[in-house]
Design a protein around this motif. Structure first.
Motif, PDB file in Angstrom:
ATOM      1  N   ALA A 105       0.829  -1.209   0.000  1.00  0.00           N
ATOM      2  CA  ALA A 105       0.000   0.000   0.000  1.00  0.00           C
ATOM      3  C   ALA A 105       0.862   1.257   0.000  1.00  0.00           C
ATOM      4  N   GLU A 106       1.970   1.235   0.733  1.00  0.00           N
ATOM      5  CA  GLU A 106       2.856   2.407   0.762  1.00  0.00           C
ATOM      6  C   GLU A 106       3.488   2.651  -0.605  1.00  0.00           C
ATOM      7  N   ARG A 107       3.831   1.564  -1.319  1.00  0.00           N
ATOM      8  CA  ARG A 107       4.386   1.733  -2.665  1.00  0.00           C
ATOM      9  C   ARG A 107       3.330   2.315  -3.605  1.00  0.00           C
ATOM     10  N   ALA A 108       2.087   1.838  -3.479  1.00  0.00           N
ATOM     11  CA  ALA A 108       0.998   2.373  -4.307  1.00  0.00           C
ATOM     12  C   ALA A 108       0.806   3.856  -4.048  1.00  0.00           C
ATOM     13  N   LEU A 109       0.877   4.272  -2.782  1.00  0.00           N
ATOM     14  CA  LEU A 109       0.717   5.683  -2.436  1.00  0.00           C
ATOM     15  C   LEU A 109       1.834   6.525  -3.039  1.00  0.00           C
ATOM     16  N   THR A 110       3.047   6.042  -2.956  1.00  0.00           N
ATOM     17  CA  THR A 110       4.186   6.796  -3.491  1.00  0.00           C
ATOM     18  C   THR A 110       4.029   7.042  -4.991  1.00  0.00           C
ATOM     19  N   ILE A 111       3.680   5.994  -5.739  1.00  0.00           N
ATOM     20  CA  ILE A 111       3.517   6.123  -7.193  1.00  0.00           C
ATOM     21  C   ILE A 111       2.354   7.058  -7.519  1.00  0.00           C
ATOM     22  N   THR A 112       1.229   6.866  -6.866  1.00  0.00           N
ATOM     23  CA  THR A 112       0.027   7.640  -7.178  1.00  0.00           C
ATOM     24  C   THR A 112       0.245   9.122  -6.898  1.00  0.00           C
ATOM     25  N   GLU A 113       0.833   9.413  -5.757  1.00  0.00           N
ATOM     26  CA  GLU A 113       1.059  10.811  -5.400  1.00  0.00           C
ATOM     27  C   GLU A 113       2.035  11.466  -6.372  1.00  0.00           C
ATOM     28  N   LYS A 114       3.024  10.705  -6.832  1.00  0.00           N
ATOM     29  CA  LYS A 114       4.015  11.254  -7.761  1.00  0.00           C
ATOM     30  C   LYS A 114       3.422  11.498  -9.137  1.00  0.00           C
ATOM     31  N   VAL A 115       2.600  10.547  -9.619  1.00  0.00           N
ATOM     32  CA  VAL A 115       2.089  10.616 -10.993  1.00  0.00           C
ATOM     33  C   VAL A 115       0.827  11.464 -11.090  1.00  0.00           C
ATOM     34  N   LEU A 116      -0.079  11.325 -10.140  1.00  0.00           N
ATOM     35  CA  LEU A 116      -1.382  11.987 -10.234  1.00  0.00           C
ATOM     36  C   LEU A 116      -1.479  13.230  -9.353  1.00  0.00           C
ATOM     37  N   GLY A 117      -0.549  13.392  -8.431  1.00  0.00           N
ATOM     38  CA  GLY A 117      -0.558  14.583  -7.604  1.00  0.00           C
ATOM     39  C   GLY A 117      -1.095  14.322  -6.211  1.00  0.00           C
ATOM     40  N   PRO A 118      -0.791  15.214  -5.274  1.00  0.00           N
ATOM     41  CA  PRO A 118      -1.177  14.988  -3.870  1.00  0.00           C
ATOM     42  C   PRO A 118      -2.652  15.206  -3.577  1.00  0.00           C
ATOM     43  N   ALA A 119      -3.391  15.815  -4.538  1.00  0.00           N
ATOM     44  CA  ALA A 119      -4.808  16.128  -4.263  1.00  0.00           C
ATOM     45  C   ALA A 119      -5.749  15.321  -5.155  1.00  0.00           C
ATOM     46  N   HIS A 120      -5.300  14.201  -5.687  1.00  0.00           N
ATOM     47  CA  HIS A 120      -6.122  13.384  -6.579  1.00  0.00           C
ATOM     48  C   HIS A 120      -6.975  12.411  -5.755  1.00  0.00           C
ATOM     49  N   PRO A 121      -8.201  12.071  -6.229  1.00  0.00           N
ATOM     50  CA  PRO A 121      -9.032  11.106  -5.476  1.00  0.00           C
ATOM     51  C   PRO A 121      -8.336   9.761  -5.265  1.00  0.00           C
ATOM     52  N   ASP A 122      -7.550   9.301  -6.259  1.00  0.00           N
ATOM     53  CA  ASP A 122      -6.844   8.036  -6.080  1.00  0.00           C
ATOM     54  C   ASP A 122      -5.777   8.140  -5.000  1.00  0.00           C
ATOM     55  N   THR A 123      -5.183   9.322  -4.875  1.00  0.00           N
ATOM     56  CA  THR A 123      -4.224   9.541  -3.789  1.00  0.00           C
ATOM     57  C   THR A 123      -4.930   9.415  -2.437  1.00  0.00           C
ATOM     58  N   ALA A 124      -6.132   9.954  -2.354  1.00  0.00           N
ATOM     59  CA  ALA A 124      -6.897   9.858  -1.104  1.00  0.00           C
ATOM     60  C   ALA A 124      -7.188   8.402  -0.753  1.00  0.00           C
ATOM     61  N   LEU A 125      -7.544   7.601  -1.759  1.00  0.00           N
ATOM     62  CA  LEU A 125      -7.814   6.185  -1.497  1.00  0.00           C
ATOM     63  C   LEU A 125      -6.566   5.483  -0.986  1.00  0.00           C
ATOM     64  N   CYS A 126      -5.416   5.801  -1.594  1.00  0.00           N
ATOM     65  CA  CYS A 126      -4.164   5.190  -1.145  1.00  0.00           C
ATOM     66  C   CYS A 126      -3.819   5.626   0.280  1.00  0.00           C
ATOM     67  N   LEU A 127      -4.070   6.891   0.592  1.00  0.00           N
ATOM     68  CA  LEU A 127      -3.826   7.381   1.950  1.00  0.00           C
ATOM     69  C   LEU A 127      -4.661   6.617   2.977  1.00  0.00           C
ATOM     70  N   THR A 128      -5.930   6.411   2.662  1.00  0.00           N
ATOM     71  CA  THR A 128      -6.799   5.678   3.581  1.00  0.00           C
ATOM     72  C   THR A 128      -6.330   4.244   3.750  1.00  0.00           C
ATOM     73  N   SER A 129      -5.909   3.624   2.641  1.00  0.00           N
ATOM     74  CA  SER A 129      -5.433   2.241   2.713  1.00  0.00           C
ATOM     75  C   SER A 129      -4.223   2.134   3.632  1.00  0.00           C
ATOM     76  N   VAL A 130      -3.259   3.042   3.466  1.00  0.00           N
ATOM     77  CA  VAL A 130      -2.070   3.020   4.323  1.00  0.00           C
ATOM     78  C   VAL A 130      -2.450   3.308   5.774  1.00  0.00           C
ATOM     79  N   ALA A 131      -3.336   4.292   5.975  1.00  0.00           N
ATOM     80  CA  ALA A 131      -3.750   4.640   7.339  1.00  0.00           C
ATOM     81  C   ALA A 131      -4.403   3.443   8.036  1.00  0.00           C
ATOM     82  N   THR A 132      -5.261   2.739   7.315  1.00  0.00           N
ATOM     83  CA  THR A 132      -5.943   1.584   7.908  1.00  0.00           C
ATOM     84  C   THR A 132      -4.937   0.514   8.310  1.00  0.00           C
TER      85      THR A 132
END
Length: 808
Positions: free
Chosen positions: A559-586
């Protein structure tokens, strides 16, 4: 011969002296011809006696003694005036086989029994038949008319009816208003009833009585009375398959009664060979009308009126019997007029039900039309007819079969919004019955260029709606088509492998999903690169699957790897970034790192709420996750309003029976338990469990876990006797679904131990508590808060058994 003025056999009277001459105006109002009509020597006096006139009738024998479900329609006919000047004719309209003639026949017999008459039945399918029917009335009233030309006898009957009141004339199965125009304007002193399949603007008629199919209850009553069967469930399923159409019910009932076939066996035959069964009447009754024969006549008439209409009906026959949005047939302004004209012709013959927004075709009409549709041609036909009109909506080369056109039209009509966008859900809801119908036909082969896309997008929508079981066969078929077409290493194949894995995961089958997730990730990473958004999405799905399998450490790293890629490619304010953040937080929370998890969960909620709005169901999921985290951090009072808001949003947006609603209800119940309010938590936990069991069955992991939550709430309330069987059932089911070493297994063991201890059975509780601790410590480590809690529970049990008192 009994009429006055009858010519003697010797012929000593002149022909002219023996007859009356009448002048009748014919033609339209711009050109009136006068012609001589020969009337019998006795004028218009009837040969039958006056007291017998009212009993004159030619009513046919009813097809069946069983007649149900038409009380309101009969009452409407009985309320019509039948005497006096200027009585307006009444039409009864509807689909072939819906029972128009049967309804009017029952009304006519009641009319006759009540003292009305004469009552005369005319086959009005054509102008010559109308004339012949009226001539038959003239002959029945005075046999002398048998020797007259039909036209003259018919005119005599009209004049006779004009001079009397209280009669009923039925013009059955009228096809063309022009066939009735010479008579309707003059037949205004009695009751005229017209049955017709054609929904046209008939002149001189009042508001039509539109006859629909029977209600389900009435349809079952018809079958029960004909067959004598007590299999209400079987009769109900058969009635539904027959579309509650009276003629089909009569036909099926007669067949069942005479062959002693069960409703279930007949239904099996009908589904295997619908056209053949519908074309088979009851043995020994060769005159029985059948559905196929009835509609083949209408189809011939439609084809004469507009060949495009028949081609369009063949396309419509492959959709479902539900209302089809007319936007599906949107072919652009250059062709829309022709399509609308074809729809108008079909509606005029009652082959379809047409509104401003929808087109509906009865399921049995569809069956007959499909059975008479020519097979697909080996090579695509050149564009013509409906194929030409719909070519803007079909990919080259033009489809060679109506089912291909139907699928292409659906492909164009599917919402362009993301399949999980709730704004598109109403449109999907209207299209899905038709998608299921079209893709289920044998004529739709896997070679159709749009089939995989239709299947994949439909499956994605169904998953979003919480209907993974319906999505599964679509996802499997879409993958098989794509893999055969593009090969096993293509990125599109990988995407469909991932879709299938997600579907299996939502069905509670993570062990089957895992190798698919790993395969999809490997293909995508090799073909698109390790930092592509698709790679990140598949990493996120893999993390979810690993979590469901209890492999939390691997899940967190993924999940942390998914978050790193998503935030880098799609940006820190993208809905997919939010999903990755929640996954890591959980996962951080699950592994005991709650303080690290909190800012990630808060950030995920802020991103989603800003982008999607405060009332979006994805916002609700992030709220629920944040509420759970805050509650587990010992701040239940702060968590409760977040959990309540999450439930309210989800229930409004997705409905009270959606799985997300159930999951958030369970989370809200947990927050109430944290606040020592189990009485409020209990109905929520029970409702969550009921929703999940209804959707997924009793063995689904989510159902089982919520069964354990319900048992936990009962333990909180001091009702261990009720909690115990639920905890036992949950343990058996979760071990079968997730294995004996899963964190959820530890949860069920702990719940079971608590119930046994509260029932005064600590010795029986001890093994479960010991095993719960072992599993938790192995998976989460010795320092995890859950490990500490279960260690304390086990110590308390041991002290109790050693005589140290109950420290529960």
């Amino acid at each position: 011969m009994t009429g006055q003025g009858a010519t003697s056999a010797s012929g000593d009277r002149s022909a002219a002296a023996g007859r009356n001459l009448g002048v009748v105006a014919t033609g339209d109002h711009n050109h009136i011809e006068q012609r001589t009509v020969v009337l019998p020597a006795g004028g218009v006096g009837a040969a039958v006696s006056d007291d017998a006139v009212a009993r004159v009738n030619n009513l046919p024998t009813p097809d069946s003694a069983v007649f149900r479900g038409r009380d309101e329609a009969l009452a409407a006919l009985e309320a019509l005036p039948a005497a006096g000047a200027g009585v307006v004719a009444q039409s009864v309209r509807g689909l072939g086989g819906v029972g128009k003639s049967t309804l009017v026949l029952h009304h006519a017999r009641r009319f006759l029994a009540a003292g009305g008459g004469p009552v005369w039945w005319v086959d009005a399918e054509s102008g010559p038949k109308v004339m012949a029917g009226l001539a038959g009335l003239a002959t029945a009233l005075d046999p002398v008319h048998a020797g007259l030309p039909l036209e003259d006898a018919a005119q005599w009957a009209v004049v006779w009816l004009q001079g009397r009141t209280g009669w009923l004339l039925v013009l059955d199965n009228a096809e063309d208003p022009a066939d009735l125009d010479p008579y309707l304007g003059r037949l205004t002193t009695g009751q005229v009833l017209i049955t017709t399949r054609r929904d046209l603007p008939w002149r001189d008629l009042g508001t039509p009585l539109r006859l629909d199919t029977l209600t389900p209850a009435a349809a079952v009553d018809v079958l029960r009375e004909i067959t004598g069967s007590t299999d209400t469930a079987g009769l109900g399923r058969l009635a539904e398959e027959l579309g509650h159409l009276p003629l089909a019910l009569q036909q099926a009932g007669a067949y069942l009664a005479q062959t002693r076939t069960s409703p279930r066996d007949y239904l099996d035959q009908l589904r295997q060979d619908p056209a053949g069964v519908l074309a088979t009447g009851a043995p020994g009754d060769p005159q029985q009308r059948t559905i196929a024969k009835l509609w083949s006549v209408t189809l011939n008439a439609v084809e004469r009126a507009d060949p495009d209409a028949v081609e369009l009906l063949r396309v419509l026959a492959y959709f479902g019997p539900d209302p089809l949005p007319r936007t599906v047939l949107d072919v652009g302004p250059e062709n829309q007029r022709a399509i609308d004209h074809a729809l108008g012709v079909l509606a005029a013959y009652s082959m379809i039900t047409l509104t401003e927004d929808t087109v509906t075709v009865h399921r049995l009409v569809q069956t007959v039309v499909r059975a008479t549709t020519p097979p697909a041609t080996p090579a695509p036909l050149p564009p013509r007819g409906v194929r030409r009109l719909l070519r803007r909506r079909t990919p080259p080369p033009a489809p060679s079969h109506p089912s291909d056109i139907a699928l292409s039209l659906l492909s164009w009509a599917m919402p362009s919004d993301r399949t999980d966008g709730i704004r598109a859900w109403p449109a999907w809801q209207t299209l899905l019955p038709h998608i299921h119908a079209v893709v289920g036909h044998d004529q739709i082969t896997d070679s159709h260029p749009e089939l995989a896309t239709v299947l994949r997008r439909s499956a994605s929508h169904l998953r979003a709606r919480g209907q993974a079981s319906q999505a599964l066969p679509m996802a499997e078929r879409a993958l098989a088509i794509t893999e055969a077409t593009l090969g096993p290493q293509h990125p599109d194949t990988a995407a469909l492998v991932g879709d299938l894995a997600s579907t299996l995961g939502e069905l509670g089958r993570p062990a089957e999903a895992l190798p698919l997730e790993e395969r999809a990730l490997a293909i995508t990473e090799a073909s698109l690169g390790p930092e592509h958004p698709n790679t990140a999405a598949l990493l996120g799905n893999l993390a979810t699957t690993l979590t469901e399998l209890g492999r939390l450490g691997e899940a967190l790293a993924t999940a942390e790897r998914a978050l790193t890629i998503t935030e880098k490619v799609l940006g820190p304010a993208h809905p997919d970034t939010a999903l990755c953040l929640t996954s890591v937080a959980t996962l951080l929370s699950e592994t005991g790192r709650k303080p690290e998890a909190l800012p990630l969960a808060e950030r995920a909620l802020a991103i989603t709420e800003a982008l999607l709005g405060p009332g979006h169901p994805t916002t609700a999921l992030h709220l629920g996750n944040l509420a759970a985290l805050i509650g587990e951090m010992g701040r239940p009072a702060e968590a409760l309003p977040l959990a309540q808001r999450a439930v309210a949003i989800t229930e409004t947006a997705l409905g009270p029976q959606h799985p997300h609603t159930a999951l958030l209800l369970g989370a809200l119940a947990a927050r109430l338990n944290d606040l020592d309010r189990p009485a409020e938590a209990l109905p929520l936990a029970a409702r969550a469990r009921t929703i999940l069991e209804t959707l997924f069955g009793p063995a689904h992991p989510n159902t089982v876990i919520h069964l354990a939550y319900l048992a936990t709430t009962l333990n909180f309330m001091g009702r261990p006797a009720e909690a115990l069987p639920l905890a036992e059932r949950a343990l058996v089911a979760v071990e079968a679904a997730l294995g004996p070493e899963h964190p959820c297994t530890a949860l069920c063991l702990s719940t079971l131990a608590t119930a046994l201890n509260h029932l005064g059975r600590p010795a029986e509780a001890l093994p479960s508590a010991q095993r719960a601790l072992t599993i938790t410590e192995t998976i989460l480590g010795p320092e995890h808060p859950d490990t500490a809690t279960r260690r304390d529970d086990l110590a308390a049990l041991r002290r109790l058994l050693a005589g140290g008192g109950d420290e529960d």
